[in-house]
Design a protein around this motif. Structure first.
Motif, PDB file in Angstrom:
ATOM      1  N   MET A   1      40.591  25.023  44.025  1.00 26.16           N
ATOM      2  CA  MET A   1      41.287  26.318  44.011  1.00 26.16           C
ATOM      3  C   MET A   1      41.669  26.689  42.585  1.00 26.16           C
ATOM      4  SD  MET A   1      44.755  27.436  46.007  1.00 26.16           S
ATOM      5  CE  MET A   1      45.473  29.055  45.793  1.00 26.16           C
ATOM      6  N   ALA A   2      41.441  27.934  42.231  1.00 26.98           N
ATOM      7  CA  ALA A   2      41.737  28.384  40.871  1.00 26.98           C
ATOM      8  C   ALA A   2      43.240  28.385  40.616  1.00 26.98           C
ATOM      9  CB  ALA A   2      41.158  29.772  40.643  1.00 26.98           C
ATOM     10  N   PHE A   3      43.618  27.996  39.408  1.00 23.40           N
ATOM     11  CA  PHE A   3      45.008  28.023  38.980  1.00 23.40           C
ATOM     12  C   PHE A   3      45.476  29.460  38.772  1.00 23.40           C
ATOM     13  CE2 PHE A   3      48.025  27.833  35.315  1.00 23.40           C
ATOM     14  CZ  PHE A   3      49.064  27.194  35.962  1.00 23.40           C
ATOM     15  N   GLY A   4      44.539  30.311  38.391  1.00 19.19           N
ATOM     16  CA  GLY A   4      44.866  31.708  38.166  1.00 19.19           C
ATOM     17  C   GLY A   4      43.667  32.457  37.634  1.00 19.19           C
ATOM     18  N   THR A   5      43.850  33.735  37.368  1.00 21.90           N
ATOM     19  CA  THR A   5      42.790  34.611  36.881  1.00 21.90           C
ATOM     20  C   THR A   5      43.079  35.023  35.452  1.00 21.90           C
ATOM     21  OG1 THR A   5      42.372  35.467  39.109  1.00 21.90           O
ATOM     22  CG2 THR A   5      41.568  36.787  37.259  1.00 21.90           C
ATOM     23  N   LEU A   6      42.067  34.889  34.604  1.00 18.44           N
ATOM     24  CA  LEU A   6      42.169  35.315  33.209  1.00 18.44           C
ATOM     25  C   LEU A   6      41.304  36.557  33.031  1.00 18.44           C
ATOM     26  CD1 LEU A   6      43.298  34.491  30.365  1.00 18.44           C
ATOM     27  CD2 LEU A   6      41.029  33.501  29.945  1.00 18.44           C
ATOM     28  N   TYR A   7      41.939  37.647  32.632  1.00 17.27           N
ATOM     29  CA  TYR A   7      41.220  38.886  32.353  1.00 17.27           C
ATOM     30  C   TYR A   7      40.916  38.937  30.859  1.00 17.27           C
ATOM     31  CZ  TYR A   7      42.812  40.238  37.004  1.00 17.27           C
ATOM     32  OH  TYR A   7      43.049  40.274  38.358  1.00 17.27           O
ATOM     33  N   THR A   8      39.651  39.136  30.512  1.00 20.80           N
ATOM     34  CA  THR A   8      39.254  39.119  29.120  1.00 20.80           C
ATOM     35  C   THR A   8      37.998  39.958  28.935  1.00 20.80           C
ATOM     36  OG1 THR A   8      38.739  37.677  27.242  1.00 20.80           O
ATOM     37  CG2 THR A   8      37.890  37.004  29.387  1.00 20.80           C
ATOM     38  N   PHE A   9      37.510  40.032  27.708  1.00 20.71           N
ATOM     39  CA  PHE A   9      36.244  40.697  27.420  1.00 20.71           C
ATOM     40  C   PHE A   9      35.094  39.738  27.721  1.00 20.71           C
ATOM     41  CE2 PHE A   9      38.776  43.332  24.323  1.00 20.71           C
ATOM     42  CZ  PHE A   9      38.548  44.551  24.959  1.00 20.71           C
ATOM     43  N   PRO A  10      33.895  40.265  27.915  1.00 23.49           N
ATOM     44  CA  PRO A  10      32.728  39.388  28.094  1.00 23.49           C
ATOM     45  C   PRO A  10      32.495  38.514  26.867  1.00 23.49           C
ATOM     46  CG  PRO A  10      32.215  41.631  28.791  1.00 23.49           C
ATOM     47  CD  PRO A  10      33.559  41.689  28.100  1.00 23.49           C
ATOM     48  N   GLY A  11      31.975  37.319  27.102  1.00 22.55           N
ATOM     49  CA  GLY A  11      31.644  36.425  25.999  1.00 22.55           C
ATOM     50  C   GLY A  11      32.839  35.631  25.508  1.00 22.55           C
ATOM     51  N   ASP A  12      32.751  35.215  24.255  1.00 27.89           N
ATOM     52  CA  ASP A  12      33.769  34.346  23.668  1.00 27.89           C
ATOM     53  C   ASP A  12      34.758  35.179  22.863  1.00 27.89           C
ATOM     54  OD1 ASP A  12      32.651  31.993  24.728  1.00 27.89           O
ATOM     55  OD2 ASP A  12      31.146  31.970  23.129  1.00 27.89           O
ATOM     56  N   HIS A  13      35.748  35.703  23.550  1.00 28.16           N
ATOM     57  CA  HIS A  13      36.750  36.548  22.915  1.00 28.16           C
ATOM     58  C   HIS A  13      37.725  35.677  22.130  1.00 28.16           C
ATOM     59  CE1 HIS A  13      40.541  38.958  22.899  1.00 28.16           C
ATOM     60  NE2 HIS A  13      39.691  39.873  22.509  1.00 28.16           N
ATOM     61  N   PRO A  14      38.008  36.011  20.863  1.00 28.97           N
ATOM     62  CA  PRO A  14      38.823  35.124  20.014  1.00 28.97           C
ATOM     63  C   PRO A  14      40.167  34.729  20.597  1.00 28.97           C
ATOM     64  CG  PRO A  14      37.840  36.872  18.694  1.00 28.97           C
ATOM     65  CD  PRO A  14      37.531  37.194  20.130  1.00 28.97           C
ATOM     66  N   LYS A  37      40.463  46.516  32.052  1.00 27.46           N
ATOM     67  CA  LYS A  37      41.036  47.760  32.555  1.00 27.46           C
ATOM     68  C   LYS A  37      40.617  48.088  33.983  1.00 27.46           C
ATOM     69  CE  LYS A  37      41.883  49.705  27.998  1.00 27.46           C
ATOM     70  NZ  LYS A  37      41.839  50.859  27.084  1.00 27.46           N
ATOM     71  N   SER A  38      40.262  47.062  34.728  1.00 25.91           N
ATOM     72  CA  SER A  38      40.086  47.237  36.164  1.00 25.91           C
ATOM     73  C   SER A  38      41.467  47.437  36.784  1.00 25.91           C
ATOM     74  CB  SER A  38      39.412  46.004  36.771  1.00 25.91           C
ATOM     75  OG  SER A  38      40.270  44.871  36.648  1.00 25.91           O
ATOM     76  N   PRO A  39      41.560  47.954  37.986  1.00 29.90           N
ATOM     77  CA  PRO A  39      42.880  48.114  38.618  1.00 29.90           C
ATOM     78  C   PRO A  39      43.661  46.802  38.680  1.00 29.90           C
ATOM     79  CG  PRO A  39      41.234  49.355  39.829  1.00 29.90           C
ATOM     80  CD  PRO A  39      40.484  48.550  38.805  1.00 29.90           C
ATOM     81  N   GLU A  40      42.956  45.703  38.936  1.00 24.63           N
ATOM     82  CA  GLU A  40      43.627  44.405  39.018  1.00 24.63           C
ATOM     83  C   GLU A  40      44.168  43.991  37.651  1.00 24.63           C
ATOM     84  OE1 GLU A  40      40.829  44.979  42.270  1.00 24.63           O
ATOM     85  OE2 GLU A  40      40.558  45.040  40.087  1.00 24.63           O
ATOM     86  N   HIS A  41      43.392  44.245  36.610  1.00 25.62           N
ATOM     87  CA  HIS A  41      43.833  43.920  35.254  1.00 25.62           C
ATOM     88  C   HIS A  41      45.039  44.765  34.861  1.00 25.62           C
ATOM     89  CE1 HIS A  41      42.918  44.187  30.659  1.00 25.62           C
ATOM     90  NE2 HIS A  41      43.879  43.325  30.894  1.00 25.62           N
ATOM     91  N   LEU A  42      44.968  46.051  35.130  1.00 20.47           N
ATOM     92  CA  LEU A  42      46.063  46.953  34.753  1.00 20.47           C
ATOM     93  C   LEU A  42      47.340  46.645  35.535  1.00 20.47           C
ATOM     94  CD1 LEU A  42      44.079  50.297  34.472  1.00 20.47           C
ATOM     95  CD2 LEU A  42      45.053  48.962  32.596  1.00 20.47           C
ATOM     96  N   ALA A  43      47.210  46.000  36.670  1.00 15.70           N
ATOM     97  CA  ALA A  43      48.392  45.600  37.425  1.00 15.70           C
ATOM     98  C   ALA A  43      49.139  44.469  36.723  1.00 15.70           C
ATOM     99  CB  ALA A  43      47.994  45.167  38.839  1.00 15.70           C
ATOM    100  N   VAL A  44      48.436  43.745  35.842  1.00 12.37           N
ATOM    101  CA  VAL A  44      49.045  42.663  35.075  1.00 12.37           C
ATOM    102  C   VAL A  44      49.465  43.153  33.696  1.00 12.37           C
ATOM    103  CG1 VAL A  44      48.683  40.354  34.109  1.00 12.37           C
ATOM    104  CG2 VAL A  44      47.637  40.972  36.299  1.00 12.37           C
ATOM    105  N   SER A  45      48.582  43.887  33.042  1.00 14.04           N
ATOM    106  CA  SER A  45      48.835  44.413  31.696  1.00 14.04           C
ATOM    107  C   SER A  45      48.667  45.923  31.734  1.00 14.04           C
ATOM    108  CB  SER A  45      47.859  43.793  30.687  1.00 14.04           C
ATOM    109  OG  SER A  45      47.985  44.402  29.425  1.00 14.04           O
TER     110      SER A  45
END
Length: 250
Positions: A1-14, A37-45
């Protein structure tokens, strides 16, 4: 089970590499969503900034350093946060320093050189100078560590003068994982062979960290080292040169 969801850019974001490496070090599974900037992402940030984190327990976090600290501290036995309060404080110091004093001017160099912002030679030069001034601080810090290591080796008749360099203490910390991810942006676009020769301690430290298994496991692409910079301070093809006093307005 995942510990959580990380929203980021594609690839290796610094700002996300160190977070993913810390999760690997603690055997925590992250669900990585590369759709900013998906709805799920914007609900966090609400500002849509990356990275952002949504834990399975409901915790919502934005700001990369906060996320990295939280994920690392989930393992109470982790040595990545240092062994003393002083070491922990220095870890935070270097994470903040790299995130602001190095990455921001590097990004400000990058954007006009790829045509995302209007190009102005003087502005790019100013950001390059600012980034290098910050790197010089790190180079001096690592040089002092190397000098102290050499003195300790001489006192103990130890011939190993090439021991691994770490930003804080004598073992790998979150500062190394996080800051290597930050400055990877420079190595990806700007830091060729000549630069590495002029900044040998930073280059050696970086090469050591990116070879650590948990760091390598956090990447989507293999680390390579440039012979020459991919981007130089010239107006890009199809780019718009900035006129006047440096304003991007209009």
């Amino acid at each position: 089970m995942a510990f959580g969801t990380l929203y980021t850019f594609p690839g290796d974001h610094p700002r996300s590499i160190g977070i993913k490496a810390a999760a690997k070090a603690n055997n925590l599974e992250l669900r990585v969503v590369e759709e900013p900037k998906s709805p799920e992402h914007l609900a966090v940030s609400k500002l849509g900034k990356v990275p952002a984190f949504h834990g399975e327990d409901g915790l919502k976090l934005f700001e990369c350093i906060a996320i990295a600290i939280y994920i690392t501290s989930h393992n109470e036995k982790s040595t990545l946060l240092g062994g003393t309060r002083q070491e922990y404080t220095h870890i935070l110091k270097w994470m903040s320093f790299f995130n602001t004093e190095i990455l921001i001017p590097l990004v400000e160099m990058y954007l006009p050189l790829v045509g995302i912002r209007r190009y102005d030679n003087a502005t790019v030069t100013a950001h390059e100078t600012a980034a290098q001034a910050a790197v010089d601080v790190v180079e001096e810090h690592l040089l002092l560590i190397q000098h102290n290591n050499n003195n300790n080796n001489n006192n103990h008749n130890n011939k190993n003068h090439n021991r691994t360099l770490f930003l804080v203490g004598d073992q790998l910390s979150l500062a190394d994982l996080f800051c290597a991810g930050i400055i990877a942006f420079g190595f990806q676009f700007f830091y060729g062979k000549t630069w590495r020769a002029a900044n040998p301690h930073v280059a050696r430290w970086y090469e050591g960290v990116v070879g650590v298994p948990v760091y390598k496991a956090a990447l989507t692409e293999e680390v390579t080292f440039l012979e020459a910079p991919r981007l130089k301070n010239v107006q890009p093809d199809g780019g718009v040169e900035m006129l006047g006093g440096g304003s991007e307005d209009g």
